[in-house]
Design a protein around this motif. Sequence first.
Motif, mmCIF file in Angstrom:
data_model
loop_
_atom_site.group_PDB
_atom_site.id
_atom_site.type_symbol
_atom_site.label_atom_id
_atom_site.label_comp_id
_atom_site.label_asym_id
_atom_site.label_seq_id
_atom_site.Cartn_x
_atom_site.Cartn_y
_atom_site.Cartn_z
ATOM 1 N N GLN A 40 -32.517 12.324 -13.752
ATOM 2 C CA GLN A 40 -33.956 12.947 -13.452
ATOM 3 C C GLN A 40 -33.499 14.629 -13.932
ATOM 4 O O GLN A 40 -32.589 15.235 -13.910
ATOM 5 C CB GLN A 40 -34.348 13.063 -12.074
ATOM 6 N N SER A 79 -38.081 11.402 -15.305
ATOM 7 C CA SER A 79 -37.044 10.484 -15.365
ATOM 8 C C SER A 79 -36.511 9.628 -16.403
ATOM 9 O O SER A 79 -37.470 9.522 -17.176
ATOM 10 C CB SER A 79 -37.219 9.335 -14.233
ATOM 11 N N GLN A 83 -33.953 2.843 -7.689
ATOM 12 C CA GLN A 83 -34.024 4.078 -6.538
ATOM 13 C C GLN A 83 -33.178 3.867 -5.420
ATOM 14 O O GLN A 83 -32.484 4.937 -5.009
ATOM 15 C CB GLN A 83 -35.620 3.997 -6.260
#
Length: 242
Positions: free
Chosen positions: A231, A190, A125
């Motif tokens: 995503q 995702s 992330q």
Amino acid sequence: MAFCRRALKLVRLLFHSTFRTGLRYGVAASLENRPVMRSLQVRSVIDAGANVGQFALLMRHFHRDAVIHAFEPFPSSAAIFARLFAQDRCVHLHRHALGMAAVEADLHVSRRADSSSLLPISSSQTVFAPGTEEVGVLTVPVRRLDDVLSSADLPRPSLLKIDVQGGELDVLKGAEGLLPHLDYIYVEVSFAQFYQGQPLANEVIDHLQARGYCLTGIGGTAQDRQGLIVQADLLFSRLQNQ
């Protein structure tokens, strides 16, 4: 190019009074969802992961009289949301997270509040979105959607929007009783794991298809540095005979 996109979005926001109201509170409506949301006819909206009200503001622009139930556990974000919609009697703010069980849980607070999650933030992330690293942990209440709302609270057609940074499947598992009364589900999925233990897109899609929903639209997408879509916001519609 990024500057041009931001400038164009600002111009579009200034063009409508509802969006201008949001800007006074520092809230920019989520125009990236406009193409897939503008044609829906809904009378109630559940906004799971409401943050400061970006999505709720967009839906209020399209649906002046819709009932909106917003869920946001992060105190500072919820406070902004509450100020923005203080005069709107059809907007109801619930200051807790949604999940598959009623518990007290750790919210992993990101440096960028809208990237905070009930799941630990992974290194993937922070590589994908620099500046979203964990800066703290906050204990927040988590509730099942089935325990908070009933079908009587949701005039139809109804929409459930879920954007909770990896906890989307848990939200759905806590809403099994309501699903037959939800006409549309708009969920962020995702294709790469950005939060530890995060279910990926195929699991969310399979879960919804098994419960009578069909994929009918794609909203915003996000790409990594190689140009791969990692995503996407997916719109599901309930099949008529389900």
